[in-house]
Structure formats: structure tokens, C-alpha cells
Write a protein that holds these residues in place. Sequence first.
Motif, PDB file in Angstrom:
ATOM      1  N   VAL A   1       0.829  -1.208   0.000  1.00  0.00           N
ATOM      2  CA  VAL A   1       0.000   0.000   0.000  1.00  0.00           C
ATOM      3  C   VAL A   1       0.861   1.255   0.000  1.00  0.00           C
ATOM      4  CG1 VAL A   1      -0.220   0.049   2.533  1.00  0.00           C
ATOM      5  CG2 VAL A   1      -1.940   1.166   1.109  1.00  0.00           C
ATOM      6  N   CYS A   2       1.970   1.223   0.728  1.00  0.00           N
ATOM      7  CA  CYS A   2       2.854   2.388   0.765  1.00  0.00           C
ATOM      8  C   CYS A   2       3.491   2.628  -0.596  1.00  0.00           C
ATOM      9  CB  CYS A   2       3.942   2.201   1.825  1.00  0.00           C
ATOM     10  SG  CYS A   2       3.310   2.060   3.497  1.00  0.00           S
ATOM     11  N   GLN A   3       3.926   1.550  -1.238  1.00  0.00           N
ATOM     12  CA  GLN A   3       4.505   1.685  -2.569  1.00  0.00           C
ATOM     13  C   GLN A   3       3.491   2.268  -3.542  1.00  0.00           C
ATOM     14  OE1 GLN A   3       7.841   0.895  -3.596  1.00  0.00           O
ATOM     15  NE2 GLN A   3       8.022   1.001  -1.378  1.00  0.00           N
TER      16      GLN A   3
ATOM     17  N   TYR B   1      -7.892   3.980  11.531  1.00  0.00           N
ATOM     18  CA  TYR B   1      -9.136   4.063  10.770  1.00  0.00           C
ATOM     19  C   TYR B   1      -9.557   2.706  10.228  1.00  0.00           C
ATOM     20  CZ  TYR B   1      -8.703   9.192  10.777  1.00  0.00           C
ATOM     21  OH  TYR B   1      -8.607  10.511  11.143  1.00  0.00           O
ATOM     22  N   GLY B   2      -8.605   1.832   9.976  1.00  0.00           N
ATOM     23  CA  GLY B   2      -8.921   0.503   9.475  1.00  0.00           C
ATOM     24  C   GLY B   2      -9.382   0.474   8.029  1.00  0.00           C
ATOM     25  N   PHE B   3      -8.961   1.449   7.230  1.00  0.00           N
ATOM     26  CA  PHE B   3      -9.368   1.501   5.834  1.00  0.00           C
ATOM     27  C   PHE B   3      -8.645   0.427   5.020  1.00  0.00           C
ATOM     28  CE2 PHE B   3     -10.589   6.128   6.452  1.00  0.00           C
ATOM     29  CZ  PHE B   3     -11.937   5.899   6.234  1.00  0.00           C
ATOM     30  N   SER B   4      -9.319  -0.054   4.000  1.00  0.00           N
ATOM     31  CA  SER B   4      -8.699  -0.997   3.076  1.00  0.00           C
ATOM     32  C   SER B   4      -7.754  -0.239   2.142  1.00  0.00           C
ATOM     33  CB  SER B   4      -9.772  -1.716   2.255  1.00  0.00           C
ATOM     34  OG  SER B   4     -10.452  -0.784   1.415  1.00  0.00           O
ATOM     35  N   ASP B   5      -6.881  -1.011   1.476  1.00  0.00           N
ATOM     36  CA  ASP B   5      -5.954  -0.388   0.526  1.00  0.00           C
ATOM     37  C   ASP B   5      -6.717   0.349  -0.570  1.00  0.00           C
ATOM     38  OD1 ASP B   5      -4.148  -1.670   2.085  1.00  0.00           O
ATOM     39  OD2 ASP B   5      -3.365  -3.009   0.538  1.00  0.00           O
ATOM     40  N   GLU B   6      -7.830  -0.225  -1.005  1.00  0.00           N
ATOM     41  CA  GLU B   6      -8.613   0.367  -2.095  1.00  0.00           C
ATOM     42  C   GLU B   6      -9.099   1.769  -1.735  1.00  0.00           C
ATOM     43  OE1 GLU B   6     -12.508  -0.775  -4.874  1.00  0.00           O
ATOM     44  OE2 GLU B   6     -12.228  -1.693  -2.901  1.00  0.00           O
ATOM     45  N   ILE B   7      -9.575   1.930  -0.511  1.00  0.00           N
ATOM     46  CA  ILE B   7     -10.094   3.233  -0.091  1.00  0.00           C
ATOM     47  C   ILE B   7      -8.969   4.245   0.064  1.00  0.00           C
ATOM     48  CG2 ILE B   7     -11.237   4.445   1.810  1.00  0.00           C
ATOM     49  CD1 ILE B   7     -12.944   1.991   2.244  1.00  0.00           C
ATOM     50  N   ILE B   8      -7.851   3.816   0.623  1.00  0.00           N
ATOM     51  CA  ILE B   8      -6.711   4.721   0.800  1.00  0.00           C
ATOM     52  C   ILE B   8      -6.198   5.212  -0.554  1.00  0.00           C
ATOM     53  CG2 ILE B   8      -4.319   4.865   1.589  1.00  0.00           C
ATOM     54  CD1 ILE B   8      -5.066   2.891   3.819  1.00  0.00           C
TER      55      ILE B   8
ATOM     56  N   GLN C   1      -1.324  15.517   3.643  1.00  0.00           N
ATOM     57  CA  GLN C   1      -2.258  16.263   4.489  1.00  0.00           C
ATOM     58  C   GLN C   1      -3.643  16.332   3.839  1.00  0.00           C
ATOM     59  OE1 GLN C   1      -0.930  20.217   5.413  1.00  0.00           O
ATOM     60  NE2 GLN C   1      -2.566  20.598   6.884  1.00  0.00           N
ATOM     61  N   TYR C   2      -3.672  16.567   2.527  1.00  0.00           N
ATOM     62  CA  TYR C   2      -4.953  16.649   1.825  1.00  0.00           C
ATOM     63  C   TYR C   2      -5.634  15.282   1.799  1.00  0.00           C
ATOM     64  CZ  TYR C   2      -8.372  18.316  -1.593  1.00  0.00           C
ATOM     65  OH  TYR C   2      -9.543  18.668  -2.223  1.00  0.00           O
ATOM     66  N   ALA C   3      -4.851  14.235   1.527  1.00  0.00           N
ATOM     67  CA  ALA C   3      -5.404  12.881   1.526  1.00  0.00           C
ATOM     68  C   ALA C   3      -5.945  12.528   2.912  1.00  0.00           C
ATOM     69  CB  ALA C   3      -4.335  11.877   1.100  1.00  0.00           C
ATOM     70  N   ASP C   4      -5.247  12.980   3.948  1.00  0.00           N
ATOM     71  CA  ASP C   4      -5.700  12.713   5.314  1.00  0.00           C
ATOM     72  C   ASP C   4      -7.031  13.397   5.598  1.00  0.00           C
ATOM     73  OD1 ASP C   4      -5.143  11.715   8.115  1.00  0.00           O
ATOM     74  OD2 ASP C   4      -5.245  13.876   8.503  1.00  0.00           O
ATOM     75  N   SER C   5      -7.222  14.605   5.063  1.00  0.00           N
ATOM     76  CA  SER C   5      -8.496  15.310   5.276  1.00  0.00           C
ATOM     77  C   SER C   5      -9.653  14.554   4.629  1.00  0.00           C
ATOM     78  CB  SER C   5      -8.413  16.737   4.720  1.00  0.00           C
ATOM     79  OG  SER C   5      -8.272  16.722   3.308  1.00  0.00           O
TER      80      SER C   5
END
Length: 369
Positions: free
Chosen positions: A236-238, A266-273, A290-294
Amino acid sequence: MCKLFLDRGSFADFTSVSNIFIDEYMPAANGEFVKIYLHLVRLMNGSPADASELSTEQIADQFNLLDSDVMRALNYWASQGLITLSFNRENELTGIRLEPVKASQEVSEEKVLAQAAGESFPVPIPEASLPVIPAKKKYTAAQIRQYSSDSRVEHLIFLAQTYLGKTLNSNDIHCILYMLDGLNLEVDFIEYLMETCISSGHKTLSAIEKQAVEYAKKGISTEEEAKNDDKLRQAVCQSIYKIFGSTPNAPVKKEISYISKWTDEYGFSDEIILEACHRTMEHTHTGSFQYADSILTNWYRKNALSMEAIEKLDSIHEKDMQESFKPKTAARHTKKAKTFEQRNYNYNDLEKKLLSGRDKKFQSKKDGE
């Protein structure tokens, strides 16, 4: 000290390298970066078949580097203006073009002319200085006996023999001394390296030493930093860095904290992130954590933990936007309509009256004459 005489011999098959590169660019560059640049120059001077299978993975394998190290080198030379990198829509590297090597004076003159013409000029971002990795030295028998009385060495030898289930040979002892003395790593961190490497199937001290060197190249010397680096290597990080068009070169605490929050808290799946990262690029055109976090925080607060729930939020948002932009019409004040009584006319009588009136008018006009 004797002077060296360089004999050209029958040297014929060669690759031409600019003297400007050797004089001005090479001294300040990392040695691994120089290797990769020279490799690219070599490929340019060779046959097309030499570069037919070119990829960052192929370069990494040839020079015993990580793929991320190759990207760091390419980004460095791009910042120096010696190469230009091309990417596709998925931010995958698709092309490398070598640029003319220019002296610093020429670059300065171009910058002045560009500024005078009101044009922007790219400012190279210097690569962060990398730790200097000392070469592995050969310890004498006397030095090994001296180190053997060190409690740290005794502890590491005992752990290694316990983990590996064998008596260590001289090469194994040299690996331990190099990590402890050459790389200046703490005992706890070396112990952590032994545990992780052996548990992953690398059951030799040379493999453990190699991993220690890789961490040392990145300035990693604690268990926490190593775990953060491992987290950056996860799929997911890659993918996140791929979407944002960058490559993680070393653990970035702020970015790691964001990724940990999205995955663990948050427990989000890779797809949502990754969906949030794509939307970040669409709205900001930059890889903003920061924007993605919002975006993800908003979804989390609204309990949108699946793609279906996010699509419903999108529909609601789109409907609200349409309502907010709909033209507002003034309230109509309707007046009570007046009612008229319907009249019934006798059209024969009306016709007689009209004819009678016309005859009278004609008669009076005649009498007046």
C-alpha cells in the motif's frame, strides 16, 4: 610516493564521458549515482540491443542495489539537468533522455537570460548527504582475542550460535565485529537484525551483515526506524508513493504517521486509501499527505468504511451542490382574480340598434346640408 604512468595500450572500445561531468558533477555526487550515470552513457554509446531490456529493476540487479536506490540516482541527475525523466499516467517511469552536459557557468548564464525574459528556471534540489559506509576490514587474531573479552561481543556470539545452531567460524566473527565496530551499531539493533533475518529465512551472518549495511546506507540505526522503513516497503505504501509520483528514500516520520493512522486507527482498506490519493492528485495536482488525510478523516467521521458508502456520500454531495447552485425564484404574490358575470347578448337586437344609429346619423347629416 611514485608518480603513475598511464599507458593507453591498445584501448579502442571505449565510452566517451564529458570532461565537464568529471570535473564539476562527479566530485559532489554519490558513488552509486556516478555508476548509474556512467551506465546510462555506456548504453547510449552501445548498440540499441543493449538498452532493449532496460528497467530500473535490471539496473538495480546489475549493481546490487535496491530499485529505490536507482530511482534516487535518476532523480538526482534529473535535478542536476543531466537527464530528463518521462512518466505515464500511472506515474511509472517510461523514458530516460540524456541531456547535454553544461558547465556551471553556462547554466548560470542561461538562468540569468531566462530570468531577464521573465521565464522560470528550474532550481536543482540537492540530494541529501548520505552516510559514509566504512569498508569492512580484516581483523587480526590479536584484535579478535581482544574483542572476545568485550561483553557485547560475547553476547552477540552467544545469540548468533543459539539462533543458527552452530559454532561460528572466523568469517562469522568478522561479520559481528564489522556491524559492531565498523558500522557502529548498537547491540540491541544487531540482535533485532538477527531475529528478523533468521525468521525470514536468511540464516547466515553474511546475510545479516548485508541487511545491516543496507540500513546503514539509509542512516537507519534503531529498531523503530527499521520497522518504519519496512512499513514503507509494504504494497500500500509503494502504491501511495507511486500515485504521488515520488519514491520513499528513507523513513519519513510524518508520512508514516499518516499511513499508520489510515491503516491501523481508521482501518481503511488499501482500495479506499488509494482512492483518496487519486482524488488528492485530481484536486491538488501534488502528492499531499495532508490533503489525503483530510479526505480519509471525513470519510471516517461519516462512517464511510466501504466504497459503497463512499459512493453514497458522493451522490449526496452532488445533490447538495446542485441544490445550492439552483437559481432561486422570488415568491409569487398571487392576487385574487376578479370574476365577471357572463352576459348574454341578443345579436339580432344589437344589429338593429347599430343600423338604427347609423341611419339616424346619416339623416342628421343630410338635414344639415
